[in-house]
Write an enzyme that holds these catalytic residues in place. Structure first.
Site, PDB file in Angstrom:
ATOM      1  N   ASP A  62       0.863  -1.159   0.000  1.00 58.21           N
ATOM      2  CA  ASP A  62       0.000   0.000   0.000  1.00 58.21           C
ATOM      3  C   ASP A  62       0.917   1.231   0.000  1.00 58.21           C
ATOM      4  OD1 ASP A  62      -2.263   1.680   0.594  1.00 58.21           O
ATOM      5  OD2 ASP A  62      -1.527   1.714   2.663  1.00 58.21           O
ATOM      6  N   LYS A  63       0.411   2.375  -0.441  1.00 56.55           N
ATOM      7  CA  LYS A  63       1.295   3.539  -0.440  1.00 56.55           C
ATOM      8  C   LYS A  63       1.230   4.310   0.894  1.00 56.55           C
ATOM      9  CE  LYS A  63       0.181   7.474  -2.419  1.00 56.55           C
ATOM     10  NZ  LYS A  63       0.303   8.522  -1.399  1.00 56.55           N
ATOM     11  N   THR A  64       0.061   4.955   1.097  1.00 54.71           N
ATOM     12  CA  THR A  64      -0.036   5.879   2.218  1.00 54.71           C
ATOM     13  C   THR A  64       0.115   5.156   3.556  1.00 54.71           C
ATOM     14  OG1 THR A  64      -1.650   6.952   0.823  1.00 54.71           O
ATOM     15  CG2 THR A  64      -1.343   7.863   3.031  1.00 54.71           C
ATOM     16  N   THR A  70      -2.416   2.045  -4.702  1.00 53.38           N
ATOM     17  CA  THR A  70      -2.833   3.177  -3.901  1.00 53.38           C
ATOM     18  C   THR A  70      -4.174   3.715  -4.363  1.00 53.38           C
ATOM     19  OG1 THR A  70      -2.281   5.416  -3.196  1.00 53.38           O
ATOM     20  CG2 THR A  70      -1.495   4.740  -5.370  1.00 53.38           C
ATOM     21  N   GLY A  71      -4.871   4.280  -3.401  1.00 48.62           N
ATOM     22  CA  GLY A  71      -6.134   4.923  -3.726  1.00 48.62           C
ATOM     23  C   GLY A  71      -5.890   6.344  -4.198  1.00 48.62           C
ATOM     24  N   LYS A  73      -7.725  -3.047  -5.278  1.00 43.17           N
ATOM     25  CA  LYS A  73      -6.500  -3.600  -4.700  1.00 43.17           C
ATOM     26  C   LYS A  73      -6.624  -5.112  -4.612  1.00 43.17           C
ATOM     27  CE  LYS A  73      -5.442   0.484  -1.866  1.00 43.17           C
ATOM     28  NZ  LYS A  73      -5.192   1.024  -0.519  1.00 43.17           N
ATOM     29  N   ASP A 107      -1.975  -1.163   5.951  1.00 45.37           N
ATOM     30  CA  ASP A 107      -2.221  -0.682   7.307  1.00 45.37           C
ATOM     31  C   ASP A 107      -3.238  -1.526   8.071  1.00 45.37           C
ATOM     32  OD1 ASP A 107      -4.680   0.070   6.348  1.00 45.37           O
ATOM     33  OD2 ASP A 107      -4.101   2.157   6.039  1.00 45.37           O
ATOM     34  N   ASP A 158      -6.829  -1.459   4.319  1.00 45.98           N
ATOM     35  CA  ASP A 158      -6.338  -2.454   3.381  1.00 45.98           C
ATOM     36  C   ASP A 158      -6.701  -3.871   3.767  1.00 45.98           C
ATOM     37  OD1 ASP A 158      -5.075  -0.388   1.983  1.00 45.98           O
ATOM     38  OD2 ASP A 158      -3.436  -0.422   3.421  1.00 45.98           O
TER      39      ASP A 158
HETATM   40  P1  ADP Z   1      -3.868   4.482   0.063  1.00 47.35           P
HETATM   41  O1  ADP Z   1      -4.151   3.344  -0.854  1.00 47.35           O
HETATM   42  O2  ADP Z   1      -2.925   5.460  -0.538  1.00 47.35           O
HETATM   43  O3  ADP Z   1      -3.441   4.045   1.420  1.00 47.35           O
HETATM   44  P2  ADP Z   1      -6.599   4.791   0.937  1.00 47.35           P
HETATM   45  O4  ADP Z   1      -7.124   3.545   0.299  1.00 47.35           O
HETATM   46  O5  ADP Z   1      -6.455   4.809   2.397  1.00 47.35           O
HETATM   47  O6  ADP Z   1      -5.236   5.268   0.248  1.00 47.35           O
HETATM   48  O7  ADP Z   1      -7.540   5.990   0.476  1.00 47.35           O
HETATM   49  C1  ADP Z   1      -7.698   6.313  -0.874  1.00 47.35           C
HETATM   50  C2  ADP Z   1      -8.265   7.677  -1.044  1.00 47.35           C
HETATM   51  O8  ADP Z   1      -9.572   7.738  -0.493  1.00 47.35           O
HETATM   52  C3  ADP Z   1      -7.482   8.772  -0.344  1.00 47.35           C
HETATM   53  O9  ADP Z   1      -6.463   9.271  -1.154  1.00 47.35           O
HETATM   54  C4  ADP Z   1      -8.550   9.797  -0.082  1.00 47.35           C
HETATM   55  O10 ADP Z   1      -8.755  10.600  -1.241  1.00 47.35           O
HETATM   56  C5  ADP Z   1      -9.796   8.973   0.124  1.00 47.35           C
HETATM   57  N1  ADP Z   1     -10.082   8.754   1.531  1.00 47.35           N
HETATM   58  C6  ADP Z   1     -10.023   7.605   2.197  1.00 47.35           C
HETATM   59  N2  ADP Z   1     -10.385   7.772   3.487  1.00 47.35           N
HETATM   60  C7  ADP Z   1     -10.637   9.062   3.646  1.00 47.35           C
HETATM   61  C8  ADP Z   1     -11.037   9.887   4.754  1.00 47.35           C
HETATM   62  N3  ADP Z   1     -11.225   9.389   5.978  1.00 47.35           N
HETATM   63  N4  ADP Z   1     -11.197  11.198   4.517  1.00 47.35           N
HETATM   64  C9  ADP Z   1     -11.016  11.708   3.300  1.00 47.35           C
HETATM   65  N5  ADP Z   1     -10.631  11.007   2.250  1.00 47.35           N
HETATM   66  C10 ADP Z   1     -10.447   9.709   2.381  1.00 47.35           C
HETATM   67 MG    MG Z   2      -3.638   3.101   3.244  1.00 45.96          MG
END
Ligand code: ADP
Ligand code: MG
Length: 644
Positions: A331-333, A480-481, A508, A526, A530
């Site tokens: 995952d990225k974030t 990543t989202g 994913k 995380d 995920d």
């Molecule tokens: P990643 O894959 O990078 O970990 P996430 O799957 O957690 O990202 O989330 C993907 C996208 O969804 C985020 O970039 C954001 O735009 C949106 N998002 C997810 N959860 C929230 C939240 N609690 N508040 C605002 N935006 C959210």
């Molecule tokens: Mg994440």
């Protein structure tokens, strides 16, 4: 914590603890070995000092041999009744065969070394139990409960969720809880393996078994007993120990045949040679003590090494599988990046002011733990904004949040999600938000602006991707989202084979399924957002799992910290575990095989065989113990950093 293969001294120490019946039994066996061994030694001395009084020496030898044989035979009988094992039975038969031969001095020496081997074996098998005893020692048995403003000492077991307790500097936390008053540095190494102390203040979570270092803290109890993170850790160690590896299952299946084969071989040897020495040697050397120890010692040592590093393995099969993983999906974030976002742009539309946009977004995110939510809370706090009261709140993982504030429905989330609800997200110029993660804020049916965030790679990301390649990983991917432009920027900086942007959690999952067709794949994420992808992978690794039940439940392996270096270390540990088990089994089998041949051809003496048995168990244990030290450089490095 969790040192699996304690030295004998430590074992004696804990053996003296009250209520520890298993180790009391082991102590009993040690006592018998000492006493019986004494009689045998005495018999040799008598034979040497008073050669004409052969009776005295023989008498001492008989007492010694019988004393030493008792625990061996009783263990065998117990096993026979339970239908449990066959090893003790073989050992007992070997001992009895030696006595039947009529040379009680020799029988005594053989029984002595076999008993030593059995003691070593039974204690090592208790490794997991002992790891847990050490964990239990981490939580104090009493606590100071605050009743009507006064501290009252109570049993930690009697604490209930919602109680308020105080914990002084130097004490360990008895339960999980949330800080109400006070500030302190806390060492969470016992759970995370990271000895860098963390500052804790009001509203922070603290965990049972971690140590309060500097300040007095008043806390509300949030979890007790088995529900605490430490309790979960205990469950995991128990489960890991209870799980059997395929090789052990195979050995168990053929064990019955083995005993019979050896007995037949003994009969054949006797009928051809009429040499009791050879039969006894055969029986002694054929006891597969080293083989029996080969796997459990290695497993317990590696589970302990993992636990020390804050890596929790739910089942040993997962730890075994890690060595065979060929692809990673990250995952990225919060996984490849540190997940500590900072707000870099507030871009309202229409009449809304930037401060208003921030205030509404931060209020809406108050219940979320997502990195964007945390960044918004932080900035709002720094700006001194008073947040709005919110009504019902709902978070859609990987999409956004929806809450009511007053009469309005506020949504904060990704563009695609809002568009799907029928809102028009006025696309802004891409240059404005280049390389930023973006969330949109909508009030009822109108988008009132967007907010840009920046994130940075973890320091160790590049290094660990390199390390994984060295460890034989063929394919590393990032899902990543987040938006394409952000993903692209990040991917350009690191050695990654493929990336996918704009993924919903289900995308994913699809990606992981795809990769699974060509590789055995591990997913690192995380554990909350995920979770579905983690479950889909052959192996799911959740990061930063401390205190998060969802993370611990959805993953096969949970890393208590956010340190990515644990990932290659896990693969390394798993490979080393395989190597060591194979070495142990190879040495054990070779030992028995060569021993049997030498015994049949009269090339080995019974006493030598018994000494070799004891030595072989020690050898296996030392070999397995090498696993305990895996990752020591990491913990050392971290504790040096902590001292600075
Ligand atoms: P990643 O894959 O990078 O970990 P996430 O799957 O957690 O990202 O989330 C993907 C996208 O969804 C985020 O970039 C954001 O735009 C949106 N998002 C997810 N959860 C929230 C939240 N609690 N508040 C605002 N935006 C959210
Ligand atoms: Mg994440």
């Amino acid at each position: 914590m969790a040192k699996a293969l304690n030295s004998t001294e430590q074992e004696k120490g804990s053996g003296n603890m009250s209520g520890d019946t298993t180790s009391e039994k082991a102590m009993g066996k040690v006592g018998i070995a000492v006493i019986g061994g004494g009689f045998i030694l005495n018999s040799y001395l008598l034979g040497w000092l008073l050669p004409e009084q052969a009776f005295a020496a023989d008498f001492s030898a008989i007492i010694g041999a019988v004393t030493l044989a008792c625990p061996i035979v009783s263990a065998a009988v117990k096993d026979l009744i339970k239908g449990a094992g066959y090893v003790n039975v073989l050992v007992a038969l070997a001992t009895l065969a030696a006595m039947v031969g009529g040379n009680f001095q020799m029988a005594g020496v053989i029984a002595f070394f076999l008993l030593i081997a059995i003691i070593i074996e039974s204690r090592t098998a208790r490794g997991a139990q002992r790891s847990i005893e050490e964990l239990v020692k981490l939580t104090p048995s009493t606590a100071r409960k605050i009743i009507d403003g006064k501290e009252v000492e109570v049993q930690a077991l009697d604490l209930k969720v919602g109680d308020i307790i105080s914990v002084r500097p130097g004490e360990n936390f008895p339960v999980d809880g949330r800080v109400l008053k006070g500030e302190s540095a806390v060492n969470q190494a016992s759970i995370t393996g990271e000895s860098l102390p963390l500052d804790k203040a009001k509203d922070d979570d603290v965990y049972a078994g971690t140590q309060n270092l500097t300040g007095k803290i008043e806390m509300e109890v949030t979890k007790i007993g088995e529900d605490t993170t430490l309790g979960k850790v205990k469950d995991m160690i128990m489960a890991a120990e209870g799980s059997r590896t395929p090789i052990v299952r195979i050995i168990d299946r053929y064990a019955g045949y083995y005993t019979i084969t050896i007995l037949m071989l003994a009969v054949v040897t006797w009928s051809f040679t009429q040499s009791m020495d050879r039969v006894v040697t055969l029986m002694v050397i054929a006891c597969p003590l080293a083989i029996v120890l080969a796997t459990p010692t290695a497993i317990v040592a590696s589970v302990a090494a993992a636990a020390r590093l804050g890596i929790f393995v739910k089942s040993i099969s997962h730890l075994e599988l890690a060595a065979r993983i060929r692809a990673f999906v990250f995952d990225k974030t919060g996984t490849l990046t540190d997940g500590i976002l900072s707000v870099t742009k507030l871009s309202p539309v229409g009449k809304t002011s930037p401060a208003e946009l921030l205030k509404i977004a931060a209020s809406a995110e108050i219940h979320s733990n997502h990195p964007t939510a945390i960044a918004l809370q932080k900035l709002a706090k720094e700006a001194g904004l008073d947040l709005e009261k919110t009504g019902t709140a709902k978070e859609e993982h990987g999409k956004g949040v929806e809450v009511t504030i007053g009469k309005k429905t506020i949504r904060v989330g990704r563009a695609a999600w809002l568009e799907k609800m029928g809102l028009t997200v006025g696309k802004h110029h891409d240059d404005e938000s280049h390389g930023m993660s973006v969330v949109y804020v909508a009030s009822n049916d109108t988008v009132i602006g967007w907010i840009g965030f920046k994130d940075k790679l973890r320091n160790e990301t590049s290094q660990i991707l390199d390390d994984l390649k060295t460890l034989g990983i063929k394919h590393c991917a990032m899902v990543t989202g987040d938006r394409e432009s952000v993903a692209k920027t990040i991917a350009a900086d690191i050695l990654i084979d493929e990336y996918r942007a704009d993924c919903l959690p289900e995308d994913k999952v699809e990606y992981v399924k795809d990769i699974k067709k060509s590789f055995r794949v591990a997913v690192v994420g995380d554990g909350v957002n995920d979770a579905p992808a983690l479950v889909t992978g052959d192996l799911g690794i959740a990061m930063g799992a401390i205190g998060s039940d969802i993370a611990v439940n959805s993953a096969s392996i949970a890393l208590m910290t956010n340190d990515l270096r644990r990932v290659p270390l896990l693969i390394f540990l798993s490979k080393k575990l395989r190597t060591i088990i194979n070495q142990n089994l190879f040495v054990g089998m070779l030992f028995v095989l060569v021993g049997i041949i030498m015994a049949v051809f009269g090339e080995l003496k019974p006493v030598a065989a018994a000494i070799l048995q004891a030595l072989s168990t020690v050898l296996i244990i030392f070999n397995s113990a090498r696993l305990v030290r895996v990752g020591e450089e990491l913990t050392l490095e971290e504790s040096h950093a902590a001292q600075k």
